[in-house]
Write a protein that holds these residues in place. Structure first.
Motif, PDB file in Angstrom:
ATOM      1  N   TYR A   1      -2.389 -33.914   0.980  1.00 48.76           N
ATOM      2  CA  TYR A   1      -3.019 -35.072   1.624  1.00 48.76           C
ATOM      3  C   TYR A   1      -3.862 -35.877   0.637  1.00 48.76           C
ATOM      4  O   TYR A   1      -4.809 -36.530   1.007  1.00 48.76           O
ATOM      5  N   SER A   2      -3.499 -35.831  -0.626  1.00 45.96           N
ATOM      6  CA  SER A   2      -4.235 -36.567  -1.653  1.00 45.96           C
ATOM      7  C   SER A   2      -3.601 -37.948  -1.870  1.00 45.96           C
ATOM      8  O   SER A   2      -2.832 -38.425  -1.047  1.00 45.96           O
ATOM      9  N   GLY A   3      -3.901 -38.549  -2.992  1.00 47.72           N
ATOM     10  CA  GLY A   3      -3.367 -39.868  -3.310  1.00 47.72           C
ATOM     11  C   GLY A   3      -1.863 -39.900  -3.495  1.00 47.72           C
ATOM     12  O   GLY A   3      -1.243 -40.955  -3.432  1.00 47.72           O
ATOM     13  N   ASN A   4      -1.232 -38.740  -3.713  1.00 48.16           N
ATOM     14  CA  ASN A   4       0.223 -38.674  -3.895  1.00 48.16           C
ATOM     15  C   ASN A   4       0.970 -38.392  -2.599  1.00 48.16           C
ATOM     16  O   ASN A   4       2.175 -38.158  -2.613  1.00 48.16           O
ATOM     17  N   TYR A   5       0.251 -38.395  -1.483  1.00 44.64           N
ATOM     18  CA  TYR A   5       0.844 -38.046  -0.189  1.00 44.64           C
ATOM     19  C   TYR A   5       2.029 -38.953   0.149  1.00 44.64           C
ATOM     20  O   TYR A   5       1.999 -40.160  -0.055  1.00 44.64           O
ATOM     21  N   ILE A   6       3.092 -38.332   0.654  1.00 45.85           N
ATOM     22  CA  ILE A   6       4.245 -39.045   1.201  1.00 45.85           C
ATOM     23  C   ILE A   6       4.416 -38.553   2.629  1.00 45.85           C
ATOM     24  O   ILE A   6       4.452 -37.345   2.873  1.00 45.85           O
TER      25      ILE A   6
ATOM     26  N   ALA B   1       7.780 -37.589  17.517  1.00 43.23           N
ATOM     27  CA  ALA B   1       8.630 -37.846  16.349  1.00 43.23           C
ATOM     28  C   ALA B   1       8.453 -36.718  15.336  1.00 43.23           C
ATOM     29  O   ALA B   1       7.382 -36.129  15.218  1.00 43.23           O
ATOM     30  N   HIS B   2       9.491 -36.422  14.603  1.00 42.66           N
ATOM     31  CA  HIS B   2       9.479 -35.338  13.624  1.00 42.66           C
ATOM     32  C   HIS B   2       8.887 -35.878  12.331  1.00 42.66           C
ATOM     33  O   HIS B   2       9.431 -36.801  11.730  1.00 42.66           O
ATOM     34  N   CYS B   3       7.772 -35.301  11.921  1.00 42.35           N
ATOM     35  CA  CYS B   3       7.024 -35.808  10.771  1.00 42.35           C
ATOM     36  C   CYS B   3       7.286 -34.953   9.541  1.00 42.35           C
ATOM     37  O   CYS B   3       7.269 -33.726   9.613  1.00 42.35           O
ATOM     38  N   PHE B   4       7.518 -35.602   8.429  1.00 48.30           N
ATOM     39  CA  PHE B   4       7.727 -34.934   7.150  1.00 48.30           C
ATOM     40  C   PHE B   4       6.549 -35.287   6.246  1.00 48.30           C
ATOM     41  O   PHE B   4       6.179 -36.456   6.133  1.00 48.30           O
ATOM     42  N   HIS B   5       5.962 -34.272   5.630  1.00 47.97           N
ATOM     43  CA  HIS B   5       4.794 -34.464   4.775  1.00 47.97           C
ATOM     44  C   HIS B   5       5.083 -33.837   3.420  1.00 47.97           C
ATOM     45  O   HIS B   5       5.631 -32.741   3.347  1.00 47.97           O
ATOM     46  N   ALA B   6       4.690 -34.528   2.353  1.00 45.25           N
ATOM     47  CA  ALA B   6       4.895 -34.004   1.005  1.00 45.25           C
ATOM     48  C   ALA B   6       3.701 -34.345   0.123  1.00 45.25           C
ATOM     49  O   ALA B   6       2.996 -35.329   0.366  1.00 45.25           O
ATOM     50  N   ASN B   7       3.487 -33.542  -0.879  1.00 40.18           N
ATOM     51  CA  ASN B   7       2.477 -33.770  -1.917  1.00 40.18           C
ATOM     52  C   ASN B   7       1.044 -33.608  -1.428  1.00 40.18           C
ATOM     53  O   ASN B   7       0.125 -34.189  -1.991  1.00 40.18           O
TER      54      ASN B   7
ATOM     55  N   LYS C   1      12.856 -46.106   1.924  1.00 45.83           N
ATOM     56  CA  LYS C   1      11.654 -46.506   1.197  1.00 45.83           C
ATOM     57  C   LYS C   1      10.479 -45.610   1.607  1.00 45.83           C
ATOM     58  O   LYS C   1      10.220 -45.411   2.785  1.00 45.83           O
ATOM     59  N   GLY C   2       9.787 -45.038   0.632  1.00 46.45           N
ATOM     60  CA  GLY C   2       8.651 -44.178   0.905  1.00 46.45           C
ATOM     61  C   GLY C   2       9.012 -42.795   1.404  1.00 46.45           C
ATOM     62  O   GLY C   2       8.154 -42.073   1.906  1.00 46.45           O
ATOM     63  N   GLU C   3      10.275 -42.412   1.291  1.00 43.73           N
ATOM     64  CA  GLU C   3      10.728 -41.093   1.753  1.00 43.73           C
ATOM     65  C   GLU C   3      11.177 -40.261   0.550  1.00 43.73           C
ATOM     66  O   GLU C   3      11.360 -40.787  -0.550  1.00 43.73           O
TER      67      GLU C   3
END
Length: 137
Positions: free
Chosen positions: A19-24, A11-17, A77-79
């Motif tokens: 890897y801290s508490g603000n990770y999406i 699956a294609h994974c998108f990561h933002a912010n 949601k969560g994206e």
């Protein structure tokens, strides 16, 4: 595009912010596990494959060999969808790093994995990269 086994695309994974508490983090197809059977595509290893992504203000659509893979994502949601300029980054990652979020120093397991890849002639080959701007009509 991520692949941890020859000839498979997960699956294609998108990561933002970071890897801290603000990770999406979210993925397409929308599955809990990127390695789920309904998310993995077997493309084989006998030819090059084209991976594409259409980045629009309302989401991302991913393509494998010209066919859409998964849903358009980014506004669920969560994206999130980035609205700032980004850059293309082509990298490789050794599977043993996954468990420690790429923060640990190489251990014996990782060294063994790297030695096996070198001995097998494992390659990361990219034929070309193209980036296009969408032009409004």
């Amino acid at each position: 595009m991520e692949s941890f086994n020859p000839g498979e695309i997960i699956a294609h994974c998108f990561h933002a912010n970071g890897y801290s508490g603000n990770y999406i983090g979210f993925k397409t197809p929308r599955v809990k596990n990127a390695f789920a059977k309904d998310a993995v595509v077997n493309v084989g290893t006998d030819a090059f494959h084209t991976i594409g992504m259409l980045w629009e203000p309302d989401g991302y659509t991913v393509y494998i060999d010209g066919k859409q893979h998964g849903q358009k994502v980014g506004t669920g949601k969560g994206e999130a969808v980035s609205h700032i300029p980004e850059f293309v980054l082509l990298t490789t990652e050794c599977k043993p790093y996954r468990g420690k979020r790429m923060t640990a120093q190489p251990d014996e397991k990782l060294r063994k994995t790297l030695d096996e890849a070198v001995a097998a002639g494992d390659d990361f080959v990219v034929d070309f990269v193209r980036v296009y701007d969408v032009v409004a009509e």
